[in-house]
Motif scaffolding. Structure first.
Motif, short mmCIF file in Angstrom:
data_model
loop_
_atom_site.label_atom_id
_atom_site.label_comp_id
_atom_site.label_asym_id
_atom_site.label_seq_id
_atom_site.Cartn_x
_atom_site.Cartn_y
_atom_site.Cartn_z
N GLU A 70 27.23 0.54 -7.88
CA GLU A 70 28.10 1.52 -8.53
C GLU A 70 28.00 2.89 -7.90
O GLU A 70 29.01 3.61 -7.80
CB GLU A 70 27.75 1.62 -10.03
N ASP A 71 26.79 3.28 -7.49
CA ASP A 71 26.59 4.65 -7.05
C ASP A 71 25.86 4.76 -5.71
O ASP A 71 25.33 5.82 -5.37
CB ASP A 71 25.84 5.44 -8.11
N ARG A 72 25.81 3.66 -4.96
CA ARG A 72 25.16 3.70 -3.66
C ARG A 72 25.57 2.46 -2.85
O ARG A 72 26.06 1.48 -3.42
CB ARG A 72 23.63 3.74 -3.80
N SER A 81 23.27 7.36 -0.71
CA SER A 81 23.65 7.86 -2.03
C SER A 81 25.15 8.18 -2.10
O SER A 81 25.71 8.82 -1.21
CB SER A 81 22.85 9.12 -2.37
N HIS A 119 26.14 9.22 -5.48
CA HIS A 119 25.96 9.50 -6.91
C HIS A 119 26.83 10.64 -7.45
O HIS A 119 27.02 10.72 -8.67
CB HIS A 119 24.48 9.84 -7.18
N ARG A 120 27.32 11.53 -6.59
CA ARG A 120 27.97 12.73 -7.09
C ARG A 120 29.16 12.40 -7.99
O ARG A 120 30.07 11.66 -7.60
CB ARG A 120 28.41 13.63 -5.92
N HIS A 150 29.22 10.52 -10.54
CA HIS A 150 29.23 9.17 -11.10
C HIS A 150 28.56 9.20 -12.46
O HIS A 150 27.47 9.74 -12.62
CB HIS A 150 28.48 8.18 -10.19
N ARG A 151 29.21 8.62 -13.45
CA ARG A 151 28.66 8.56 -14.79
C ARG A 151 28.39 7.09 -15.12
O ARG A 151 29.34 6.30 -15.23
CB ARG A 151 29.64 9.16 -15.82
N PRO A 152 27.13 6.69 -15.25
CA PRO A 152 26.82 5.28 -15.53
C PRO A 152 27.61 4.75 -16.73
O PRO A 152 27.70 5.42 -17.78
CB PRO A 152 25.31 5.31 -15.83
N GLU A 191 32.56 12.03 -5.28
CA GLU A 191 32.29 10.94 -4.34
C GLU A 191 32.92 9.62 -4.77
O GLU A 191 32.77 8.61 -4.07
CB GLU A 191 30.77 10.78 -4.13
N ARG A 192 33.65 9.64 -5.86
CA ARG A 192 34.39 8.44 -6.22
C ARG A 192 35.44 8.12 -5.14
O ARG A 192 35.79 6.97 -4.93
CB ARG A 192 35.08 8.60 -7.57
N ARG A 226 33.36 6.01 -3.03
CA ARG A 226 32.98 4.76 -3.71
C ARG A 226 34.17 3.80 -3.75
O ARG A 226 34.02 2.58 -3.60
CB ARG A 226 32.48 5.06 -5.13
#
Length: 438
Positions: A15-17, A394, A396-397, A399-401, A416-417, A420
């Protein structure tokens, strides 16, 4: 390790990496040839082959292709291999073949559409099964071909999404580029600026959506420009080079607020509200010509929308203003060819074309004050990812779990989506024709 194991491939994109193997694995790069065959890749522009018999060659997904202008004005894309022994029919990057193709090995000849024309020692084939064999049918066409406003795309796989379903809203980036011509027609001109970078192609592609790096990566270029322009009045007209370089140092808030849009299949638009291209000087008579050609509403829509980058995943990046494109051609896991082209907008002032050429020289040339910074860091990253310890990159910027990240969505410009999204599309198309995995 990865062939026929889709679960292992999908596990590389979380999801984030993402795992470093996406950049350094030779095995994954070999599998990516099918990935490129499953997607729609940019091949070339119709203006590159204006006359009957004109051709352009290009390798996509490891397959040599041939784009050729037909006698009736149409365009065909053929596999660049003789039906006899497999020799490439033409080896030049471009040229004119006349009224037919002639194989340099045994002189088999073909019409411009690939149909067989003649073979030497024809009597030797009488009574044979040649006519019923693939070799007797002529050159193999690429069945998945689409021409959209003179941009030519191919999908080499017989299976996969249609052209319209694959690109969808992303095609508006090409519309915005083409409609900057009052005549609605572009001509690719000024040649190609080619640069081989010793890095993975995905590294270059994700950087196109990275708006956090300019302030540090390109600090020397923007500081030099600021020093040269220091003390000038805000209203003073800027030289073209200053107009194009100064915005690179606009600051994090500027880039965050410019906005972005994530689209299905890895496509995206960066700079949905404004961009570093939004405040270029107006050209005398140009806006009036645009309104006369397209009407007030459409002309305003085109002229006020200048995205920083639009990515037509996986191979094309479009800058509608300053009317330039970049084509990403993967060569190896650690080697990428980037081609930069400029367009002349027919019916527009010549200064518009000069702006395109200027931007490509200033920003995309490896000898420019901008690109050498990027190239140095791409190659440094490619080496650094082989270090021990941390195996992950990474993303992660912002990104909301647990937050859904699918479908079209507007985001902030530093999100960063945008990256992603590219990697999730990569995983989908890498595994779309594999089995259940293990």
């Amino acid at each position: 390790m990865y062939r026929d194991h889709p679960d292992r491939i999908r596990a590389l994109v979380q999801e984030d990496r993402v795992h470093r193997d996406l950049y350094v694995s030779d095995e994954l790069f070999a599998l990516e040839q099918e990935f490129f065959a499953n997607t729609w890749a940019y091949l070339g522009h119709a203006s590159q082959i204006p006359q009957a018999g004109d051709y352009l060659t290009q390798d996509i997904a490891g397959r040599p292709l041939l784009m050729v202008r037909q006698a009736d004005g149409g365009i065909r894309v053929l596999y660049n291999r003789c039906a006899h022994k497999g020799s490439q029919l033409v080896s030049d990057a471009s040229g004119n073949t006349g009224k037919f193709f002639r194989c340099p090995y045994h002189a088999w000849t073909y019409k411009l559409d690939g149909a067989p024309l003649a073979v030497p020692v024809r009597s030797g084939y009488e009574g044979t099964n040649l006519k019923n064999c693939e070799s007797g049918q002529g050159l193999s066409p690429v069945r998945g071909m689409a021409v959209y406003r003179d941009f030519v795309f191919v999908r080499l796989s017989d299976e996969g999404p249609s052209f319209e379903d694959y690109f969808g809203e992303a095609l508006r980036a090409i519309d915005n580029l083409v409609d900057r011509s009052p005549q609605g027609r572009l001509t690719l001109a000024g040649g190609a600026m080619r640069n081989i970078i010793h890095c993975n192609w995905k590294m270059y592609l994700e950087n196109i959506n990275d708006t956090v790096h300019p302030m540090s990566t390109h600090e020397s270029a923007t500081r030099a420009a600021d020093a040269l322009w220091e003390g000038r009045a805000e209203t003073e007209p800027k030289p073209m080079a200053m107009e194009q370089i100064l915005p690179f140092g606009a600051g994090y808030e500027f880039f965050d607020q410019m906005g972005g849009r994530v689209l299905p299949h890895g496509h995206s638009v960066l700079g949905t509200r404004f961009s570093i291209h939004s405040n270029y000087a107006r050209l005398d008579g140009y806006e009036e010509a645009m309104r006369a050609a397209h009407g007030e509403e459409r002309a305003n829509e085109v002229l006020t929308r200048s995205p920083q980058n639009s990515v037509l995943f996986p191979s094309l990046s479009v800058k509608s203003s300053p009317q330039a494109i970049r084509v990403i051609r993967p060569l190896a896991a650690n080697r990428t060819l980037v081609e930069a082209y400029a367009f002349r907008a027919e019916g527009a002032p010549e200064l518009l074309f000069e702006r395109s050429l200027s931007y490509n020289r200033l920003v995309f040339s490896p000898m420019s004050v901008v690109a050498h910074d990027d190239v140095h860091l791409f190659e440094s990253m490619q080496k650094g990812l082989r270090a021990g310890g941390n195996e992950w990159v990474s993303l992660h910027r912002d990104h909301r779990p647990g937050e859904a990240e699918s479908g079209a969505q507007d985001v902030n410009g530093t999100n960063e989506r945008l990256m992603r999204n590219q990697f999730h599309a990569w995983a989908d198309f890498m595994t779309s024709r594999m089995g259940g995995g293990a």
